[in-house]
Scaffold this motif. Structure first.
Motif, mmCIF file in Angstrom:
data_model
loop_
_atom_site.group_PDB
_atom_site.id
_atom_site.type_symbol
_atom_site.label_atom_id
_atom_site.label_comp_id
_atom_site.label_asym_id
_atom_site.label_seq_id
_atom_site.Cartn_x
_atom_site.Cartn_y
_atom_site.Cartn_z
ATOM 1 N N GLU A 188 -7.398 -1.958 -3.177
ATOM 2 C CA GLU A 188 -8.858 -1.892 -3.083
ATOM 3 C C GLU A 188 -9.418 -3.072 -2.305
ATOM 4 O O GLU A 188 -10.393 -2.941 -1.567
ATOM 5 C CB GLU A 188 -9.476 -1.826 -4.478
ATOM 6 C CG GLU A 188 -9.122 -0.548 -5.238
ATOM 7 C CD GLU A 188 -9.853 -0.452 -6.558
ATOM 8 O OE1 GLU A 188 -10.609 -1.394 -6.918
ATOM 9 O OE2 GLU A 188 -9.673 0.575 -7.255
ATOM 10 N N LYS A 195 -2.994 1.944 -4.641
ATOM 11 C CA LYS A 195 -3.982 1.758 -3.583
ATOM 12 C C LYS A 195 -4.515 0.328 -3.618
ATOM 13 O O LYS A 195 -4.858 -0.200 -4.688
ATOM 14 C CB LYS A 195 -5.156 2.727 -3.761
ATOM 15 C CG LYS A 195 -4.745 4.190 -3.879
ATOM 16 C CD LYS A 195 -4.122 4.707 -2.604
ATOM 17 C CE LYS A 195 -3.850 6.213 -2.698
ATOM 18 N NZ LYS A 195 -3.179 6.744 -1.491
ATOM 19 N N ALA A 253 0.861 -1.183 0.000
ATOM 20 C CA ALA A 253 0.000 0.000 0.000
ATOM 21 C C ALA A 253 0.898 1.233 0.000
ATOM 22 O O ALA A 253 1.660 1.457 0.927
ATOM 23 C CB ALA A 253 -0.908 -0.008 1.222
#
Length: 263
Positions: free
Chosen positions: A38, A36, A31
């Motif tokens: 999800e 990102k 991360a």
């Protein structure tokens, strides 16, 4: 910054462990600001507790487990990658004396990246270049000079071996580019990553070079671009970024890595 590239990642590791052994996994996408997570899940079939620790430079995490007999792990995630295009030629040089202390290890030789052995070559072949223009020339040289050939190297192959044989896989391309960059005064590190279009499908190894105050992702094999690479971990060389390290004896039953673009 353009539209995010969303990647679906599906990994299955199925190994046999002789006796009992500690197992260190690095298979989870990190991360970070430019990628990102999800959704994700990691499942390890083990009777022992799983312990997570921070990865090198605080990027991603490592996962400790215990293996006995059949050892299986599955990882699934969706990662949205959003980062600017790398334009190597535009980045100015930073003299080593002006670099922050945490970058110093990435200027030094390491086990698989004996950069000191390449200083003469870089000086002769790329004299007068520095910073981004040097990084661009080194990347192109590695791409043009090596033949991507599965089975042409092993876990013991160093960048010097690859330079001599002129062949290798992604790990070897990464090691050679990192070695040449360090020899030219550019901090460089190896990156374990996921990327679509890797042939054959597998964990991928790329490089990051420190230019203009940031790390710049570069795939010397040119199978992936910086906009569709999801980092797992970083380190000096393959010693630090191996997806699986077994402190004992293991043998492979099945290994599958599938990375699919969703957009």
């Amino acid at each position: 910054m353009g539209r995010a590239m969303r990647l679906s990642i599906d990994v299955r590791l199925d190994y046999g462990i002789s006796g009992d052994a500690d197992v260190l996994l690095q298979i989870e996408a990190a991360a970070m600001a430019d990628q990102k997570i999800e959704s994700e899940s990691l499942t390890i079939w083990s009777d022992s507790p799983i312990r997570a620790v921070r990865g090198e430079d605080g990027i991603g995490q490592r996962c400790w487990s215990r293996g006995h007999g059949r050892f299986t792990a599955e990882y699934k995630s969706i990662v949205a990658v959003s980062r600017e295009r790398v334009q190597l030629e535009l980045y100015p040089a930073t003299p080593p004396r002006m670099l922050d202390g945490e970058l110093t290890p990435y200027l030094m030789p390491s086990r698989y990246c004996p950069s000191d052995r390449f200083e003469g070559f870089v000086g002769r072949e790329f004299g007068g270049l520095e910073g981004g223009p040097l990084a661009a020339a080194l990347t192109e040289w590695v791409y043009q000079s090596l033949e991507y050939r599965c089975g042409s190297s092993s876990g013991e192959t160093t960048a010097l071996d690859t330079f001599a044989s002129r062949s290798g896989v992604c790990r070897d391309y990464s090691h050679l580019l990192v070695s040449l960059a360090r020899a030219g005064g550019i901090p460089a590190r190896c990156v374990s990553a996921y990327a679509p279009g890797v042939d054959p499908p597998d964990f991928h190894a790329v490089a990051e070079l420190w230019l203009a105050g940031d790390w710049r992702l570069i795939d010397a094999t040119k199978m992936a671009t910086c906009s569709d690479i999801a980092r797992v971990c970083v380190g000096r060389d393959a010693t630090d970024i191996a997806f699986m390290t077994v402190f004992g004896q293991a043998y492979l039953w099945e290994q599958r890595v599938t990375v699919t673009p969703l957009d």
